[in-house]
Design a protein around this motif. Sequence first.
Motif, PDB file in Angstrom:
ATOM      1  N   SER A 142       0.838  -1.197   0.000  1.00 44.49           N
ATOM      2  CA  SER A 142       0.000   0.000   0.000  1.00 44.49           C
ATOM      3  C   SER A 142       0.876   1.251   0.000  1.00 44.49           C
ATOM      4  CB  SER A 142      -0.942   0.010   1.189  1.00 44.49           C
ATOM      5  OG  SER A 142      -0.208   0.050   2.391  1.00 44.49           O
ATOM      6  N   LYS A 143       2.029   1.170   0.647  1.00 38.73           N
ATOM      7  CA  LYS A 143       2.971   2.282   0.638  1.00 38.73           C
ATOM      8  C   LYS A 143       3.457   2.544  -0.783  1.00 38.73           C
ATOM      9  CE  LYS A 143       5.756   3.556   4.546  1.00 38.73           C
ATOM     10  NZ  LYS A 143       6.879   3.292   5.395  1.00 38.73           N
ATOM     11  N   ILE A 182       3.632   5.993  -6.051  1.00 41.79           N
ATOM     12  CA  ILE A 182       3.537   6.129  -7.504  1.00 41.79           C
ATOM     13  C   ILE A 182       2.303   6.866  -7.996  1.00 41.79           C
ATOM     14  CG2 ILE A 182       4.941   4.073  -7.895  1.00 41.79           C
ATOM     15  CD1 ILE A 182       2.270   2.617  -8.599  1.00 41.79           C
ATOM     16  N   HIS A 183       1.389   7.260  -7.113  1.00 46.66           N
ATOM     17  CA  HIS A 183       0.140   7.863  -7.570  1.00 46.66           C
ATOM     18  C   HIS A 183       0.135   9.383  -7.643  1.00 46.66           C
ATOM     19  CE1 HIS A 183      -1.798   3.928  -7.542  1.00 46.66           C
ATOM     20  NE2 HIS A 183      -2.659   4.510  -8.347  1.00 46.66           N
ATOM     21  N   GLY A 184       1.263  10.009  -7.466  1.00 46.66           N
ATOM     22  CA  GLY A 184       1.300  11.467  -7.537  1.00 46.66           C
ATOM     23  C   GLY A 184       1.261  11.979  -8.973  1.00 46.66           C
ATOM     24  N   ASN A 185       1.175  13.295  -9.101  1.00 45.04           N
ATOM     25  CA  ASN A 185       1.161  13.916 -10.426  1.00 45.04           C
ATOM     26  C   ASN A 185       2.549  14.133 -11.004  1.00 45.04           C
ATOM     27  OD1 ASN A 185      -1.610  14.058 -10.800  1.00 45.04           O
ATOM     28  ND2 ASN A 185      -1.752  15.925  -9.585  1.00 45.04           N
ATOM     29  N   ILE A 186       3.585  13.982 -10.166  1.00 44.04           N
ATOM     30  CA  ILE A 186       4.936  14.124 -10.696  1.00 44.04           C
ATOM     31  C   ILE A 186       5.495  12.731 -11.004  1.00 44.04           C
ATOM     32  CG2 ILE A 186       5.383  16.309  -9.502  1.00 44.04           C
ATOM     33  CD1 ILE A 186       7.127  14.726  -7.530  1.00 44.04           C
ATOM     34  N   PRO A 187       6.360  12.633 -12.018  1.00 46.37           N
ATOM     35  CA  PRO A 187       6.925  11.324 -12.354  1.00 46.37           C
ATOM     36  C   PRO A 187       7.834  10.808 -11.236  1.00 46.37           C
ATOM     37  CG  PRO A 187       7.945  13.044 -13.679  1.00 46.37           C
ATOM     38  CD  PRO A 187       6.854  13.690 -12.890  1.00 46.37           C
ATOM     39  N   VAL A 188       7.835   9.493 -11.086  1.00 49.26           N
ATOM     40  CA  VAL A 188       8.650   8.840 -10.060  1.00 49.26           C
ATOM     41  C   VAL A 188       9.567   7.837 -10.752  1.00 49.26           C
ATOM     42  CG1 VAL A 188       8.618   7.399  -7.989  1.00 49.26           C
ATOM     43  CG2 VAL A 188       6.793   9.062  -8.370  1.00 49.26           C
ATOM     44  N   LEU A 189      10.874   8.004 -10.556  1.00 47.39           N
ATOM     45  CA  LEU A 189      11.854   7.054 -11.073  1.00 47.39           C
ATOM     46  C   LEU A 189      12.195   6.086  -9.953  1.00 47.39           C
ATOM     47  CD1 LEU A 189      13.976   6.001 -13.127  1.00 47.39           C
ATOM     48  CD2 LEU A 189      15.536   7.737 -12.221  1.00 47.39           C
ATOM     49  N   LEU A 190      11.938   4.806 -10.180  1.00 45.48           N
ATOM     50  CA  LEU A 190      12.272   3.774  -9.208  1.00 45.48           C
ATOM     51  C   LEU A 190      13.529   3.051  -9.660  1.00 45.48           C
ATOM     52  CD1 LEU A 190       8.737   2.200  -8.702  1.00 45.48           C
ATOM     53  CD2 LEU A 190       9.827   3.954  -7.318  1.00 45.48           C
ATOM     54  N   ASP A 191      14.426   2.840  -8.737  1.00 47.57           N
ATOM     55  CA  ASP A 191      15.657   2.095  -8.993  1.00 47.57           C
ATOM     56  C   ASP A 191      15.650   0.866  -8.097  1.00 47.57           C
ATOM     57  OD1 ASP A 191      18.317   1.234  -9.471  1.00 47.57           O
ATOM     58  OD2 ASP A 191      19.054   2.494  -7.841  1.00 47.57           O
ATOM     59  N   PHE A 192      15.470  -0.299  -8.700  1.00 52.44           N
ATOM     60  CA  PHE A 192      15.547  -1.559  -7.948  1.00 52.44           C
ATOM     61  C   PHE A 192      16.992  -2.010  -7.986  1.00 52.44           C
ATOM     62  CE2 PHE A 192      11.125  -1.199  -8.909  1.00 52.44           C
ATOM     63  CZ  PHE A 192      10.488  -1.772  -7.825  1.00 52.44           C
ATOM     64  N   TYR A 193      17.594  -2.169  -6.801  1.00 50.09           N
ATOM     65  CA  TYR A 193      19.024  -2.444  -6.708  1.00 50.09           C
ATOM     66  C   TYR A 193      19.327  -3.376  -5.539  1.00 50.09           C
ATOM     67  CZ  TYR A 193      19.418   0.253  -2.445  1.00 50.09           C
ATOM     68  OH  TYR A 193      19.287   0.675  -1.144  1.00 50.09           O
ATOM     69  N   LYS A 242      15.497  -6.194   0.597  1.00 53.83           N
ATOM     70  CA  LYS A 242      14.581  -5.802   1.669  1.00 53.83           C
ATOM     71  C   LYS A 242      13.131  -5.713   1.201  1.00 53.83           C
ATOM     72  CE  LYS A 242      18.114  -3.200   4.093  1.00 53.83           C
ATOM     73  NZ  LYS A 242      18.673  -1.869   4.332  1.00 53.83           N
ATOM     74  N   ASN A 243      12.916  -5.734  -0.107  1.00 49.54           N
ATOM     75  CA  ASN A 243      11.578  -5.593  -0.683  1.00 49.54           C
ATOM     76  C   ASN A 243      11.329  -6.666  -1.734  1.00 49.54           C
ATOM     77  OD1 ASN A 243      10.612  -2.817   0.442  1.00 49.54           O
ATOM     78  ND2 ASN A 243      12.716  -2.490  -0.220  1.00 49.54           N
ATOM     79  N   SER A 244      11.608  -7.917  -1.358  1.00 46.53           N
ATOM     80  CA  SER A 244      11.532  -9.015  -2.324  1.00 46.53           C
ATOM     81  C   SER A 244      10.118  -9.246  -2.857  1.00 46.53           C
ATOM     82  CB  SER A 244      12.100 -10.300  -1.730  1.00 46.53           C
ATOM     83  OG  SER A 244      11.411 -10.635  -0.542  1.00 46.53           O
ATOM     84  N   GLU A 245       9.101  -9.042  -2.021  1.00 50.78           N
ATOM     85  CA  GLU A 245       7.718  -9.231  -2.483  1.00 50.78           C
ATOM     86  C   GLU A 245       7.365  -8.245  -3.592  1.00 50.78           C
ATOM     87  OE1 GLU A 245       4.544  -9.465   0.366  1.00 50.78           O
ATOM     88  OE2 GLU A 245       5.799 -10.629   1.744  1.00 50.78           O
ATOM     89  N   LEU A 246       7.744  -6.994  -3.402  1.00 45.05           N
ATOM     90  CA  LEU A 246       7.480  -5.974  -4.411  1.00 45.05           C
ATOM     91  C   LEU A 246       8.251  -6.288  -5.693  1.00 45.05           C
ATOM     92  CD1 LEU A 246       6.248  -3.307  -5.319  1.00 45.05           C
ATOM     93  CD2 LEU A 246       8.177  -2.140  -4.228  1.00 45.05           C
ATOM     94  N   ALA A 247       9.527  -6.649  -5.545  1.00 42.66           N
ATOM     95  CA  ALA A 247      10.348  -6.976  -6.718  1.00 42.66           C
ATOM     96  C   ALA A 247       9.750  -8.157  -7.488  1.00 42.66           C
ATOM     97  CB  ALA A 247      11.780  -7.279  -6.287  1.00 42.66           C
TER      98      ALA A 247
END
Length: 98
Positions: free
Chosen positions: A2-3, A8-19, A53-58
């Motif tokens: 949910s976080k 990602i729901h804002g009006n500005i673009p969001v760059l995500l870096d999975f690392y 740390k975020n394997s479910e999301l990945a």
Amino acid sequence: MSKFGELIHGNIPVLLDFYTEWNESSTAMHPVLRDVAAALGDKARVIKIDVDKNSELAEALRVKGLPTLMIYKAGEMVWRQSGEQDANTLIGLLQDYV
């Protein structure tokens, strides 16, 4: 998760870096992402997500290669690429969605 939706729901673009810290290509992207964030200021957000740390999301986003970069705008993925990118390319991509 949910976080993630809130991110990602804002009006500005969001760059995500999975690392991960143990992947050389991932750590090589850190200074590039700092440059991108500095160049765009509050016009875009840059968020680093540690796959360990975020394997479910990945898994949910089917992240296989590292680093994996994604751009979201208003909750929709508008761009995705695995592998290293240079700052100018990322800045140009993000500016298309500002």
